[in-house]
Design an enzyme around this catalytic site. Structure first.
Site, PDB file in Angstrom:
ATOM      1  N   GLU A 235     -80.282  20.871  -6.665  1.00 13.97           N
ATOM      2  CA  GLU A 235     -80.681  20.468  -8.020  1.00 13.97           C
ATOM      3  C   GLU A 235     -79.434  19.950  -8.705  1.00 13.97           C
ATOM      4  O   GLU A 235     -78.547  20.727  -9.057  1.00 13.97           O
ATOM      5  CB  GLU A 235     -81.251  21.670  -8.789  1.00 13.97           C
ATOM      6  CG  GLU A 235     -82.511  22.269  -8.193  1.00 13.97           C
ATOM      7  CD  GLU A 235     -83.722  21.367  -8.319  1.00 13.97           C
ATOM      8  OE1 GLU A 235     -83.664  20.364  -9.054  1.00 13.97           O
ATOM      9  OE2 GLU A 235     -84.724  21.651  -7.646  1.00 13.97           O
ATOM     10  N   CYS A 269     -78.845  19.107 -17.793  1.00 14.76           N
ATOM     11  CA  CYS A 269     -79.044  18.212 -16.647  1.00 14.76           C
ATOM     12  C   CYS A 269     -80.116  17.178 -16.951  1.00 14.76           C
ATOM     13  O   CYS A 269     -79.991  16.016 -16.583  1.00 14.76           O
ATOM     14  CB  CYS A 269     -79.382  19.007 -15.398  1.00 14.76           C
ATOM     15  SG  CYS A 269     -80.770  20.122 -15.588  1.00 14.76           S
TER      16      CYS A 269
HETATM   17  P1  NDP Z   1     -70.421  22.146 -10.211  1.00 12.99           P
HETATM   18  O1  NDP Z   1     -70.972  21.236  -9.199  1.00 12.99           O
HETATM   19  O2  NDP Z   1     -68.999  21.989 -10.594  1.00 12.99           O
HETATM   20  O3  NDP Z   1     -70.565  23.678  -9.744  1.00 12.99           O
HETATM   21  C1  NDP Z   1     -71.825  24.241  -9.439  1.00 12.99           C
HETATM   22  C2  NDP Z   1     -71.609  25.526  -8.663  1.00 12.99           C
HETATM   23  O4  NDP Z   1     -71.071  25.223  -7.377  1.00 12.99           O
HETATM   24  C3  NDP Z   1     -70.603  26.465  -9.309  1.00 12.99           C
HETATM   25  O5  NDP Z   1     -71.002  27.798  -9.116  1.00 12.99           O
HETATM   26  C4  NDP Z   1     -69.344  26.165  -8.514  1.00 12.99           C
HETATM   27  O6  NDP Z   1     -68.412  27.209  -8.565  1.00 12.99           O
HETATM   28  C5  NDP Z   1     -69.916  26.005  -7.141  1.00 12.99           C
HETATM   29  N1  NDP Z   1     -69.057  25.301  -6.198  1.00 12.99           N
HETATM   30  C6  NDP Z   1     -68.011  24.478  -6.442  1.00 12.99           C
HETATM   31  N2  NDP Z   1     -67.498  24.000  -5.277  1.00 12.99           N
HETATM   32  C7  NDP Z   1     -68.241  24.533  -4.283  1.00 12.99           C
HETATM   33  C8  NDP Z   1     -68.230  24.415  -2.858  1.00 12.99           C
HETATM   34  N3  NDP Z   1     -67.348  23.633  -2.233  1.00 12.99           N
HETATM   35  N4  NDP Z   1     -69.143  25.114  -2.148  1.00 12.99           N
HETATM   36  C9  NDP Z   1     -70.075  25.884  -2.761  1.00 12.99           C
HETATM   37  N5  NDP Z   1     -70.131  26.036  -4.111  1.00 12.99           N
HETATM   38  C10 NDP Z   1     -69.233  25.359  -4.861  1.00 12.99           C
HETATM   39  O7  NDP Z   1     -71.384  22.040 -11.454  1.00 12.99           O
HETATM   40  P2  NDP Z   1     -71.177  22.652 -12.897  1.00 12.99           P
HETATM   41  O8  NDP Z   1     -71.087  24.136 -12.815  1.00 12.99           O
HETATM   42  O9  NDP Z   1     -70.070  21.897 -13.553  1.00 12.99           O
HETATM   43  O10 NDP Z   1     -72.572  22.320 -13.603  1.00 12.99           O
HETATM   44  C11 NDP Z   1     -72.829  21.102 -14.199  1.00 12.99           C
HETATM   45  C12 NDP Z   1     -73.646  20.215 -13.295  1.00 12.99           C
HETATM   46  O11 NDP Z   1     -74.845  20.896 -12.924  1.00 12.99           O
HETATM   47  C13 NDP Z   1     -74.103  18.954 -13.983  1.00 12.99           C
HETATM   48  O12 NDP Z   1     -73.988  17.868 -13.095  1.00 12.99           O
HETATM   49  C14 NDP Z   1     -75.566  19.236 -14.293  1.00 12.99           C
HETATM   50  O13 NDP Z   1     -76.333  18.079 -14.444  1.00 12.99           O
HETATM   51  C15 NDP Z   1     -75.960  20.038 -13.098  1.00 12.99           C
HETATM   52  N6  NDP Z   1     -77.164  20.812 -13.380  1.00 12.99           N
HETATM   53  C16 NDP Z   1     -78.319  20.483 -12.737  1.00 12.99           C
HETATM   54  C17 NDP Z   1     -79.491  21.155 -13.042  1.00 12.99           C
HETATM   55  C18 NDP Z   1     -80.758  20.857 -12.327  1.00 12.99           C
HETATM   56  O14 NDP Z   1     -81.624  21.717 -12.302  1.00 12.99           O
HETATM   57  N7  NDP Z   1     -80.946  19.684 -11.740  1.00 12.99           N
HETATM   58  C19 NDP Z   1     -79.527  22.214 -14.054  1.00 12.99           C
HETATM   59  C20 NDP Z   1     -78.265  22.496 -14.632  1.00 12.99           C
HETATM   60  C21 NDP Z   1     -77.124  21.802 -14.301  1.00 12.99           C
HETATM   61  P3  NDP Z   1     -67.269  27.192  -9.730  1.00 12.99           P
HETATM   62  O15 NDP Z   1     -67.951  26.965 -11.035  1.00 12.99           O
HETATM   63  O16 NDP Z   1     -66.732  28.533  -9.665  1.00 12.99           O
HETATM   64  O17 NDP Z   1     -66.357  26.076  -9.376  1.00 12.99           O
END
Ligand code: NDP
Length: 487
Positions: A235, A269
Site C-alpha cells: 500500500e 496517502c
Molecule cells: P516509508 O516508506 O519511509 O516507511 C514505511 C515503513 O517501512 C516504515 O516502518 C519504515 O521504517 C519501513 N522501512 C524502511 N525501509 C525499509 C526496508 N528496507 N525494509 C522494510 N521496511 C522498511 O514511508 P513513511 O513512513 O514515510 O510513510 C509515508 C508514505 O506512506 C507515503 O508515501 C504515503 O503515501 C504512504 N502511505 C500509504 C498508505 C496507503 O494505504 N496506500 C497509507 C498511509 C501512508 P522506518 O520508519 O523506521 O524507516
C-alpha cells in the site's frame, strides 16, 4: 479479562492498556516470529467465533483507552487531538468489522462441480498464512496498519508489527493492549526500530508481508521478499486528483478540496494533491478555495510536518513548479516555516514538474483548468500513481461514469476520502500506488491462502478420469462436447 489454560475465555472486564507489566515491544524480529509461529497454531484453533471474542475484547481496550491512545498518536505525529481520536475510532471500526465478517467471507463454501465433475462435491476454503509481518508508516500510525493487522488476525494469522521509527509508542500501546487480555499466546507482537528492523522482519520467516509506506521503500521490501518468495501486499503513496465539473456545487467542492488536501498537513496517502476544474468555473472555484484557506490556521487546524525532511521535499516541489512557469495563488516557497507549512495553491504548473508528478505529502494544492470531465480524467490518469480520486458534479450519473473510467483503486463522487469510513470497501491502488487490498471482503481474503477440495460423492458410470476409459465413455464425452458447446 481472565483466561483458562486452554485459551477459553472467562468473564471479566478487559484490562486497560498501558498497565500491563510486560514491555510493549519484542526484542528482535526473529524471536518475535518464532514465538508467533506457535501462537499462530493456537489462534487458528480458536476458529472464527473464538477469534471474534478476543478481537472484540481488543476493540474494547482500544475504545476505552481511546483518549490515551489518541494522545500518543498526537504526540508522536504532531497532529491535532481531534484528528488522532478520529483515527482511533476508524481503527476500532475496522477491527470490529473484520472480526464480525471473517467467518462469512472465509469459511469453506460449496461451488458447482459442473458436468464433467458431477461425481465430485467441490468446495473452496481459506487457510490463514500463519505469521504475517506488518510494516507501517507514521502518517496514520494506528489506522493504516490496523487495515492489515485487524484483517490478518481475523483471518487467523499471528501478526508481528513494525511501526515507523517515528511512531514506536503507538505500536507499543497496541502490543500492551493485546497483552492486557492475558491471552495464552502472543498473537500480536510489536518490534520497533528503523528500516533495518523492517528488512529483518521480512527475512525472519514470515509467511506474508503487509507493507504500507512509500513506493521507493516498497520496491526495497519487494526485493527482500523475493529472496524467499514471500508474498507481499504493498500500500503505497498517491497523487490523487479531484475533478470538478462546471455544474458542481462549488462551495461544497472547495470545502472538500481544503479538507482533502490540507487535512493532516497534506500527509495523507489518498489526500487531494491535484485538482482539475472545468474552465468556466475555474475562477469561482479557486476563489472559494482561497477564501477557505484564509480561515485556516496552520499549526492549529492541521499540525506541523511530522518528518522534518519532508519540508525540504515540499519546498523543492514548490520551487520547481514556480521555476517552470507556475504561479502561486496562495503562499509560495516562503510558506515553509520550520516544520509548519502555510497553505499553498499553485496553478499553471508544467505537467513534468515534480509538484505534478511526485507525491507532495504537504499542504499544497495544484489547481488547473480543463475543458470538461473527460479531459479531467485524462489528466488525472497521466500519473504513475493510482490510489484515489474524486469527482464533483451535479449530474451523479456523469460523476459515476467518470469515476468508473479513472485508473485508481478508490474513488468518491461529491466527497473526498469517503471510503476510509466504510470498512466493507476494499482499499488499495494501481501502478506506483501498489497492489493488493486491505479492508472489506477482499482485505480478509488477502490474508488467507485458497484451498480447493473435491470429495467423491458417487461412482460415476462414465470413467473419464481413469486409465480404464472405454470406447463407449469417449463416445459419450464427444457427444457431450458437441451438444454443450458445438451448436
Ligand atoms: P516509508 O516508506 O519511509 O516507511 C514505511 C515503513 O517501512 C516504515 O516502518 C519504515 O521504517 C519501513 N522501512 C524502511 N525501509 C525499509 C526496508 N528496507 N525494509 C522494510 N521496511 C522498511 O514511508 P513513511 O513512513 O514515510 O510513510 C509515508 C508514505 O506512506 C507515503 O508515501 C504515503 O503515501 C504512504 N502511505 C500509504 C498508505 C496507503 O494505504 N496506500 C497509507 C498511509 C501512508 P522506518 O520508519 O523506521 O524507516
Amino acid at each position: 479479562m481472565t483466561q483458562t489454560e486452554n485459551g477459553q475465555r472467562a468473564d471479566g472486564a478487559a484490562a486497560q492498556a498501558g498497565t500491563a507489566a510486560q514491555p510493549g515491544a519484542a526484542a528482535q524480529p526473529g524471536a518475535a516470529v518464532d514465538a508467533a509461529r506457535a501462537a499462530a497454531q493456537w489462534w487458528d484453533a480458536q476458529d472464527f467465533r473464538g477469534r471474534r471474542g478476543w478481537l472484540r475484547d481488543l476493540a474494547r481496550v482500544l475504545a476505552r483507552g481511546a483518549d490515551e491512545l489518541a494522545g500518543v498518536i498526537a504526540r508522536e505525529t504532531g497532529k491535532p487531538d481531534d484528528d488522532a481520536l478520529l483515527e482511533v475510532m476508524l481503527a476500532v471500526e475496522h477491527l470490529d468489522w473484520a472480526s464480525r465478517n471473517a467467518r462469512r467471507v472465509l469459511r469453506r463454501r460449496s461451488v458447482p462441480s459442473g458436468v464433467v465433475g458431477i461425481d465430485q462435491a467441490a468446495s473452496v476454503g481459506y487457510r490463514p498464512y500463519g505469521v504475517v509481518g506488518v510494516i507501517g508508516p507514521w502518517n496514520y500510525p494506528l489506522y493504516t496498519p490496523m487495515g492489515s493487522i485487524a484483517y490478518a488476525l481475523a483471518a487467523g494469522n499471528a501478526v508481528v508489527f513494525k511501526p515507523s521509527e517515528l511512531t514506536p509508542g503507538v505500536g507499543e500501546w497496541l502490543a500492551r493492549a493485546w497483552q492486557s487480555l492475558a491471552a495464552p499466546q502472543p498473537v500480536l507482537q510489536v518490534v520497533t526500530g528503523d528500516g533495518a528492523v523492517g528488512a529483518a522482519l521480512c527475512r525472519a520467516g514470515v509467511d506474508k508481508v503487509a507493507f504500507t509506506g512509500s513506493t521507493a521503500t516498497a520496491k526495497r521490501v519487494m526485493a527482500t521478499c523475493a529472496e524467499s518468495l514471500t508474498p507481499l501486499i504493498a500500500e503505497c503513496g498517491g497523487k490523487d486528483a479531484m475533478l470538478v465539473a462546471a455544474d458542481a456545487d462549488l462551495a461544497a467542492a472547495a470545502g472538500y478540496a481544503v479538507f482533502g488536501g490540507l487535512g493532516n498537513a497534506g500527509q495523507t496517502c489518498a489526500g487531494v494533491e491535484r485538482i482539475y476544474v472545468a474552465e468556466e468555473v475555474f475562477d469561482a472555484f479557486t476563489a472559494a478555495v482561497t477564501d477557505r484557506l484564509r480561515a485556516l490556521r496552520a499549526g492549529v487546524d492541521y499540525g506541523p510536518m511530522t518528518m522534518p525532511a519532508q519540508t525540504d521535499i515540499v519546498r523543492a516541489q514548490i520551487a520547481d513548479a514556480l521555476r517552470g512557469g507556475g504561479r502561486a495563488l496562495v503562499g509560495g516557497e516562503d510558506s515553509v516555516r520550520g516544520r509548519t507549512i502555510e497553505p499553498v495553491v499553485l496553478t499553471g504548473v508544467a505537467p513534468d514538474s515534480t509538484a505534478v508528478t511526485d507525491e507532495t505529502f504537504g499542504p499544497v494544492l495544484v489547481i488547473e483548468p480543463v475543458a470538461d470531465l473527460d479531459e479531467g480524467v485524462r489528466r488525472a490518469d497521466a500519473s504513475r500513481y493510482g490510489l484515489g480520486a474524486s469527482v464533483f458534479t451535479a449530474d451523479t450519473d456523469a460523476g459515476k461514469a467518470a469515476a468508473e473510467r479513472l485508473d485508481c483503486g478508490v474513488v468518491t463522487v461529491n466527497s473526498v476520502l469517503g471510503f476510509a469510513g466504510v470498512p466493507a470497501l476494499p482499499f488499495g491502488g494501481t501502478g506506483d500506488s501498489g497492489f493488493g487490498r486491505i479492508h472489506g471482503d477482499d482485505g480478509l481474503r488477502e490474508f488467507a491462502t485458497v484451498k480447493s477440495m473435491t470429495v467423491t460423492r458417487f461412482a460415476t458410470p462414465l470413467k473419464l478420469m481413469t486409465m480404464r476409459r472405454r470406447r463407449r465413455d469417449m463416445r459419450i464425452a464427444r457427444l457431450m462436447l458437441r451438444v454443450r458447446h458445438g451448436r
